[in-house]
Design a protein around this motif. Structure first.
Motif, PDB file in Angstrom:
ATOM      1  N   VAL A 634       0.845  -1.200   0.000  1.00 36.14           N
ATOM      2  CA  VAL A 634       0.000   0.000   0.000  1.00 36.14           C
ATOM      3  C   VAL A 634       0.880   1.250   0.000  1.00 36.14           C
ATOM      4  N   TRP A 635       1.889   1.251   0.857  1.00 37.11           N
ATOM      5  CA  TRP A 635       2.772   2.411   0.925  1.00 37.11           C
ATOM      6  C   TRP A 635       3.483   2.661  -0.401  1.00 37.11           C
ATOM      7  N   TRP A 636       4.096   1.627  -0.957  1.00 38.25           N
ATOM      8  CA  TRP A 636       4.857   1.795  -2.196  1.00 38.25           C
ATOM      9  C   TRP A 636       3.957   2.286  -3.334  1.00 38.25           C
ATOM     10  N   THR A 637       2.797   1.676  -3.468  1.00 35.82           N
ATOM     11  CA  THR A 637       1.909   2.041  -4.564  1.00 35.82           C
ATOM     12  C   THR A 637       1.361   3.448  -4.364  1.00 35.82           C
ATOM     13  N   PHE A 638       1.098   3.800  -3.100  1.00 40.12           N
ATOM     14  CA  PHE A 638       0.683   5.183  -2.829  1.00 40.12           C
ATOM     15  C   PHE A 638       1.777   6.165  -3.223  1.00 40.12           C
ATOM     16  N   LEU A 639       3.016   5.899  -2.815  1.00 40.90           N
ATOM     17  CA  LEU A 639       4.091   6.850  -3.096  1.00 40.90           C
ATOM     18  C   LEU A 639       4.273   7.023  -4.600  1.00 40.90           C
ATOM     19  N   ASP A 640       4.230   5.926  -5.329  1.00 40.84           N
ATOM     20  CA  ASP A 640       4.339   6.011  -6.787  1.00 40.84           C
ATOM     21  C   ASP A 640       3.185   6.833  -7.355  1.00 40.84           C
ATOM     22  N   SER A 641       1.993   6.591  -6.850  1.00 36.73           N
ATOM     23  CA  SER A 641       0.822   7.343  -7.314  1.00 36.73           C
ATOM     24  C   SER A 641       0.922   8.818  -6.939  1.00 36.73           C
ATOM     25  N   TYR A 642       1.479   9.100  -5.761  1.00 33.93           N
ATOM     26  CA  TYR A 642       1.646  10.484  -5.290  1.00 33.93           C
ATOM     27  C   TYR A 642       2.594  11.252  -6.221  1.00 33.93           C
ATOM     28  N   VAL A 643       3.718  10.626  -6.580  1.00 29.60           N
ATOM     29  CA  VAL A 643       4.649  11.258  -7.513  1.00 29.60           C
ATOM     30  C   VAL A 643       3.947  11.575  -8.830  1.00 29.60           C
ATOM     31  N   HIS A 644       3.218  10.599  -9.361  1.00 25.96           N
ATOM     32  CA  HIS A 644       2.535  10.809 -10.642  1.00 25.96           C
ATOM     33  C   HIS A 644       1.409  11.829 -10.520  1.00 25.96           C
ATOM     34  N   GLU A 645       0.681  11.791  -9.411  1.00 30.31           N
ATOM     35  CA  GLU A 645      -0.437  12.712  -9.228  1.00 30.31           C
ATOM     36  C   GLU A 645       0.039  14.165  -9.235  1.00 30.31           C
ATOM     37  N   VAL A 646       1.183  14.411  -8.619  1.00 28.98           N
ATOM     38  CA  VAL A 646       1.687  15.781  -8.542  1.00 28.98           C
ATOM     39  C   VAL A 646       2.396  16.192  -9.826  1.00 28.98           C
ATOM     40  N   PHE A 647       3.250  15.318 -10.350  1.00 25.11           N
ATOM     41  CA  PHE A 647       4.151  15.750 -11.429  1.00 25.11           C
ATOM     42  C   PHE A 647       3.693  15.354 -12.842  1.00 25.11           C
ATOM     43  N   GLN A 648       2.874  14.326 -12.994  1.00 24.13           N
ATOM     44  CA  GLN A 648       2.519  13.897 -14.346  1.00 24.13           C
ATOM     45  C   GLN A 648       1.821  14.999 -15.144  1.00 24.13           C
ATOM     46  N   PRO A 649       0.912  15.777 -14.545  1.00 22.99           N
ATOM     47  CA  PRO A 649       0.320  16.872 -15.332  1.00 22.99           C
ATOM     48  C   PRO A 649       1.365  17.854 -15.851  1.00 22.99           C
ATOM     49  N   TRP A 650       2.381  18.129 -15.065  1.00 25.00           N
ATOM     50  CA  TRP A 650       3.452  19.024 -15.518  1.00 25.00           C
ATOM     51  C   TRP A 650       4.294  18.353 -16.601  1.00 25.00           C
ATOM     52  N   TRP A 651       4.590  17.073 -16.418  1.00 22.46           N
ATOM     53  CA  TRP A 651       5.364  16.339 -17.425  1.00 22.46           C
ATOM     54  C   TRP A 651       4.615  16.338 -18.767  1.00 22.46           C
ATOM     55  N   ASP A 652       3.303  16.144 -18.690  1.00 21.33           N
ATOM     56  CA  ASP A 652       2.507  16.109 -19.930  1.00 21.33           C
ATOM     57  C   ASP A 652       2.431  17.487 -20.577  1.00 21.33           C
ATOM     58  N   ARG A 653       2.155  18.495 -19.777  1.00 22.67           N
ATOM     59  CA  ARG A 653       2.004  19.841 -20.325  1.00 22.67           C
ATOM     60  C   ARG A 653       3.328  20.353 -20.901  1.00 22.67           C
ATOM     61  N   LYS A 654       4.407  20.106 -20.183  1.00 21.01           N
ATOM     62  CA  LYS A 654       5.710  20.621 -20.596  1.00 21.01           C
ATOM     63  C   LYS A 654       6.433  19.697 -21.578  1.00 21.01           C
ATOM     64  N   LYS A 655       5.839  18.526 -21.817  1.00 20.46           N
ATOM     65  CA  LYS A 655       6.430  17.552 -22.748  1.00 20.46           C
ATOM     66  C   LYS A 655       7.860  17.181 -22.348  1.00 20.46           C
TER      67      LYS A 655
END
Length: 840
Positions: A634-655
């Motif tokens: 649960v912890w590991w999957t949450f942390l991975d999801s937390y990283v993506h939740e915060v940064f993936q929109p920026w990664w996508d927008r900024k390419k």
């Protein structure tokens, strides 16, 4: 099923192993393509299948010996060599290593020399082009030419080569070559001192060559300079744990006194070259960066304690360098005794001496210093003269290095490499740059290693390592007088003030290397008042250190360091068993720090029954990443999801071009600077703007955590079912020990296990990890000249799958069991003895 097949292959005789290899390799597999006519019955493969795999007591004749030598083996395969001269010691070490690891020796030197294709065909071309362009073989030749003939290293290199060649001479007579040579019809060339220096260069490259400045350039282009500086800063926003807290000396850089052997001559007069004749298209190719070169080592541990923290008030040391775990291993355990040496520990196949271990008075281990070692220069190229570049006010012609690459089953390939004063021109991560790498300077690091093997106290050990230049390493030390210490040894290049070495530098001469950090100013600690020294790839100094060491991309965030320090703060009178337990600890200190914030964010948030069950797992969790722990998943999957939740929109927008370098830029790998940023923002700045997606509704850290937690529970449900209590970490996380050939039946297949990239018992890389503690060592000093030492590594001494010593140590390593680290004069538990004698 695959695991059972693999074990069956290991337990049968060598003839059956050869037949299994025929099945695996007949159609081509991994790095080894189809072998065609090499498989015709009656060819070399059939002769090789009868090679002996069991070491037995025998008398052997080695013509180059000066005096008789005794080699004894334990039941587990550990070798002990006793010689009457230093020459014979290293000759015997080369012979023993070659007899048990010849294929590994040859593959390592072939990789560094850019000659893999000669053995494996076109599959090796990518690696060969890269290595020839970087120039390990050129550097090795220059180093050998610069070593004084009567130096310790020259004598050791020559003797070691004689030993390797003595075994190859026997094989030429018997025809019992290792299977891969029978399959291909290719034979290894005689070993030379230069080959050893190539093998040493390969390890240097794996630990010290990286693409961090080019990754920063990609981030600057996509995220922009401001976000790049904020999210990937030079200094981390979180508290660091340096082993040298200061005060620091601020001295002028030490000039480099040896040449970069893969660079153009900076003293050559500038010219205005004629327009060059176009080269054939096949003569020059851009080189790709192999994945193996992009892998960074962030997971080594070494520590030592003394005084009240060590049993008896003496000193105790532990070390576990983390590298890729393979069969055969990076390590070959050996004990060496001669008039000049009495040392035992882990050696590198192909290199004389011992890299980690102990002698009669001192013990040591090491970690990767992670400091800057690779600088990139963006050269100013002439638009009408592509083979010239602008440096220090003049146009200069590039020097040329020409190579031919023999390709088994194909045409020989020509390669031309352009050289500037900074280094070879290469296209890396789609950026055309010249590469200035500290591993390309003609230093004599082996002399420093041999001197360290003979050292008897901190002063002589420290003096020996003044000659160690690359890779930059942290050496951790303990001795029989109760002293402990750690120091950084190696060249850390410095550029002019105002330059930005974390980015590609201008090649016009304004940002050239001005020297390295002076020895007197390098980080170190000796007998600190806290009675503990520890190195875990963290930044070794505080933020006021006056030299550039690297950025947050270089250094570990200190989670393992925190666990080690906390362990020592709570204990006294530590013994060997305490340190073996700590080496196998799987506590996740990031969870210790962040979990309270997550649980608080989830309070009263309207969770479903399954989400509540997952949350309840975390409330009683002890923060350990055990294979049987559902909370760990649960912890590991949450942390991975937390990283993506915060940064993936920026990664996508900024390419952000994560596909250019997944080891650094891919969010699936939770880049270290982003983990540190999330930790800092979550605990100290929960309203940070990064939590709000581009053009999205404003949110804070608790909102992002709740969303990430729900996503994690949904992902675990899809993958592991609807019972959170059954989501054990071992169902997601495995380790394996692959064969260096890439053949799955010859590796130790994946098995469920604990740990993660930042636990003390680290498992780096993917969820199926092949990176971790490659050699665990504990040395406890019980009095003057008296040490109780134990070690284990995941492998075996013999590279032949039919041998009982192929993977016999893996089971012990998995069960956290250690074997005595046998001193050179210990005759106990001798299973076989070789009596080596001189003669024709």
């Amino acid at each position: 099923m695959a695991r059972k097949v693999g074990r069956a292959i290991h337990l049968v005789c060598s003839t059956t192993v050869a037949l299994a290899l025929l099945l695996l390799l007949g159609a081509g597999y991994g790095p080894v393509p189809a072998l065609g006519t090499a498989l015709v019955p009656g060819g070399g493969v059939w002769a090789s299948s009868s090679a002996r795999t069991t070491v037995r007591t025998e008398t052997l004749t080695l013509p180059e010996l000066e005096e008789p030598v005794r080699v004894s083996f334990t039941a587990e395969g550990y070798a002990s060599i006793e010689a009457r001269t230093d020459h014979d010691l290293f000759l015997a070490q080369g012979y023993v290593t070659a007899r048990l690891r010849l294929t590994q020796l040859d593959l390592q030197r072939r990789m560094g020399q850019g000659r893999l294709s000669e053995l494996v065909g076109a599959a090796g071309l990518e690696s060969d082009r890269f290595e020839l362009s970087l120039g390990l073989a050129r550097t090795a030749r220059a180093r050998w030419a610069a070593i004084p003939e009567n130096s310790d290293s020259a004598k050791a290199l020559t003797a070691y080569s004689e030993g390797v060649n003595s075994w190859m001479s026997s094989l030429r007579k018997t025809g019992e070559w290792p299977t891969i040579y029978g399959l291909t019809g290719v034979r290894p060339r005689p070993w030379t001192p230069t080959d050893t220096l190539v093998v040493q260069g390969v390890l240097t490259q794996q630990m010290n060559f990286n693409t961090i400045p080019l990754d920063y350039e990609l981030l600057n282009r996509s995220l922009g300079p401001e976000l790049t500086r904020t999210w990937f800063p030079v200094q981390a926003p979180t508290a660091q744990r340096p082993y040298d807290p200061g005060p620091y000396r601020n001295l002028p850089p030490t000039p480099l006194t040896v040449r970069n052997t893969n660079a153009a001559d900076p003293d050559a007069a500038p010219t205005t070259p004629a327009r060059p004749t176009p080269r054939p298209a096949s003569a020059h190719k851009d080189v790709a960066l192999p994945d193996s070169v992009r892998q960074l080592d962030f997971n080594s541990n070494a520590w030592a304690a003394n005084g009240p923290k060590a049993a008896g008030g003496g000193a105790i040391l532990a070390g576990d360098p983390h590298l890729q775990t393979t069969l055969p291993s990076y390590w070959f355990q050996v004990s060496l005794r001669s008039p000049g040496y009495q040392v035992t520990g882990g050696s590198l196949p192909g290199v004389p001496g011992v890299l980690v271990g102990h002698n009669k008075h001192i013990s040591w281990s090491l970690t990767n210093a992670q400091t800057v070692g690779t600088l990139y220069y963006r050269e100013k190229l002439s638009p009408d003269r592509p083979d010239s570049y602008y440096w220090r006010g003049a146009w200069r012609p590039m020097e040329k290095a020409h190579y031919t690459i023999p390709v088994r089953g194909g045409s020989t390939e020509d390669l031309t490499v352009d050289l500037t004063v900074h280094g070879p021109m290469m296209t890396v991560l789609d950026q055309k740059v010249s590469v200035n790498w500290m591993g390309n300077y003609a230093h004599n690091d082996l002399n420093a290693l041999l001197a360290a093997n003979r050292a008897s106290d901190w002063t002589s050990f420290r003096t020996a390592l003044r000659g160690w230049k690359a890779p930059a390493l942290n050496f951790v030390y303990a001795d029989d007088r109760g002293h402990i210490g750690t120091l950084l040894a190696g060249d850390v290049p410095q550029t002019p003030k105002g330059s930005r070495p974390w980015l590609p530098l201008p090649g016009t001469g304004t940002a050239d290397v001005v020297g390295t950090i002076p020895q007197e100013a390098l980080p170190e600690a000796y007998d600190p008042p806290g009675h503990l020294v520890a190195s875990t790839n963290q930044r070794p100094t505080g933020p006021d250190y006056p030299y550039f060491l690297g950025t947050t991309m270089n250094f570990d965030p200190g989670y393992r360091q925190a666990v080690i320090e906390r362990f020592h703060s709570e204990r006294r009178g530590l013994r060997t068993e305490d340190y073996t337990a700590l080496q196998n600890d799987v506590t996740d200190d990031l969870a210790v720090r962040l979990l309270p914030a997550l649980l608080t964010a989830l309070d009263g948030s309207g969770l479903t029954a399954r989400q509540r069950a997952a949350r309840d797992l975390l409330t009683t969790w002890d923060h350990t990443m055990g294979a049987d722990s559902a909370a760990a998943s649960v912890w590991w999957t949450f942390l991975d999801s937390y990283v993506h939740e915060v940064f993936q929109p920026w990664w996508d927008r900024k390419k952000v071009p994560a596909d250019k370098d997944r080891w650094i830029l891919d969010l699936d790998r939770s880049p270290i600077p982003l983990r540190e940023a999330l930790e800092h923002w979550t605990l100290d700045d929960p309203d940070n703007a990064a939590f709000t997606p581009p053009d999205g509704a404003r949110r804070d850290a608790p909102q992002a955590m709740r969303t990430a937690f729900r996503t994690a529970v949904a992902e675990l449900t899809d993958e592991l079912g609807d019972r959170p209590a059954a989501w054990t970490w071992g169902k997601l996380h495995t380790r394996e020990i692959p064969s260096i050939t890439g053949a799955p039946g010859l590796g130790y297949e994946p098995y469920a296990d604990g740990g993660n990239p930042w636990t003390v018992d680290a498992a780096g890389g993917e969820l199926n990890s092949s990176f971790g503690p490659s050699f665990r060592l504990v040395v406890r000093w019980t009095g003057p000249g008296s040490a109780a030492a134990a070690a284990i590594y995941p492998g075996g001494q013999n590279e032949t799958p039919g041998s009982a010593w192929y993977d016999n140590l893996v089971a012990l390593w998995r069960k956290d069991e250690y074997l005595p680290l046998r001193p050179p004069n210990d005759a106990a538990d001798t299973a076989a003895t070789w009596s080596l004698r001189a003669g024709d």
